[in-house]
Design a protein around this motif. Structure first.
Motif, PDB file in Angstrom:
ATOM      1  N   LEU A  88      42.130  49.551  37.110  1.00  0.00           N
ATOM      2  CA  LEU A  88      40.935  49.781  38.327  1.00  0.00           C
ATOM      3  C   LEU A  88      40.275  51.078  38.074  1.00  0.00           C
ATOM      4  O   LEU A  88      41.008  51.819  38.385  1.00  0.00           O
ATOM      5  N   GLN A 109      36.258  52.886  40.263  1.00  0.00           N
ATOM      6  CA  GLN A 109      35.825  53.002  41.184  1.00  0.00           C
ATOM      7  C   GLN A 109      34.163  52.925  40.321  1.00  0.00           C
ATOM      8  O   GLN A 109      33.819  53.472  39.095  1.00  0.00           O
ATOM      9  N   THR A 165      30.456  47.825  37.667  1.00  0.00           N
ATOM     10  CA  THR A 165      30.866  46.545  38.324  1.00  0.00           C
ATOM     11  C   THR A 165      31.225  45.347  37.266  1.00  0.00           C
ATOM     12  O   THR A 165      31.433  44.542  37.208  1.00  0.00           O
ATOM     13  N   THR A 224      33.571  44.842  34.403  1.00  0.00           N
ATOM     14  CA  THR A 224      34.770  44.014  35.201  1.00  0.00           C
ATOM     15  C   THR A 224      35.212  43.166  34.686  1.00  0.00           C
ATOM     16  O   THR A 224      34.182  41.604  33.942  1.00  0.00           O
ATOM     17  N   THR A 244      39.145  46.323  35.775  1.00  0.00           N
ATOM     18  CA  THR A 244      38.434  45.886  37.270  1.00  0.00           C
ATOM     19  C   THR A 244      38.106  47.194  37.913  1.00  0.00           C
ATOM     20  O   THR A 244      37.805  47.976  38.133  1.00  0.00           O
ATOM     21  N   SER A 275      35.017  47.868  40.937  1.00  0.00           N
ATOM     22  CA  SER A 275      35.275  48.420  41.980  1.00  0.00           C
ATOM     23  C   SER A 275      35.010  48.830  43.416  1.00  0.00           C
ATOM     24  O   SER A 275      35.681  50.048  43.192  1.00  0.00           O
TER      25      SER A 275
END
Length: 120
Positions: A11, A13, A87, A90, A117, A119
């Motif tokens: 994950l 950003q 995004t 992803t 991912t 996000s």
């Protein structure tokens, strides 16, 4: 038996970076090509990047300038450095390799996939 082992998903950003690794193991004579594909929910699997044994590289237009594929032939390993992630990146990322085995048979192999991912 040849296997592809992936690592490096996770994950992050938007604007961040990740590095994926794919190591081929088993009875390998040579690896003419290694690459990465990805599949987002509800979409078809698509090519991200591919690199040949001689170093020829192709990228999907959507990742050009942001992603860098490389390989270490001595380690039978390919890497995908992903920068400026957004995004739309992803997806589950799959390593793919065309491998010439010890019996000089060329086969295509897939890794198990690693989730990326992006996000806030």
């Amino acid at each position: 038996q040849v296997q592809l082992g992936e690592s490096g998903g996770g994950l992050v950003q938007p604007g961040g970076s990740l590095r994926l690794s794919c190591a081929a193991s088993g009875s390998i004579f040579s690896i003419p090509a290694m690459g990465w594909y990805r599949q987002a929910p509800g979409k078809q699997r698509e090519l991200v990047a591919v690199i040949t044994g001689g170093g020829t590289i192709n990228y999907a237009n959507s990742v050009k300038g942001r992603f860098t594929i490389s390989r270490d032939n001595a380690k039978n390993t390919a890497y995908l450095q992903m920068n400026s992630l957004n995004t739309e990146d992803t997806a589950v990322y799959y390593c793919n390799a065309h491998i010439l085995g010890s019996k000089f048979l060329l086969n295509e192999y897939w890794g198990q996939g690693t989730q990326v991912t992006v996000s806030p």
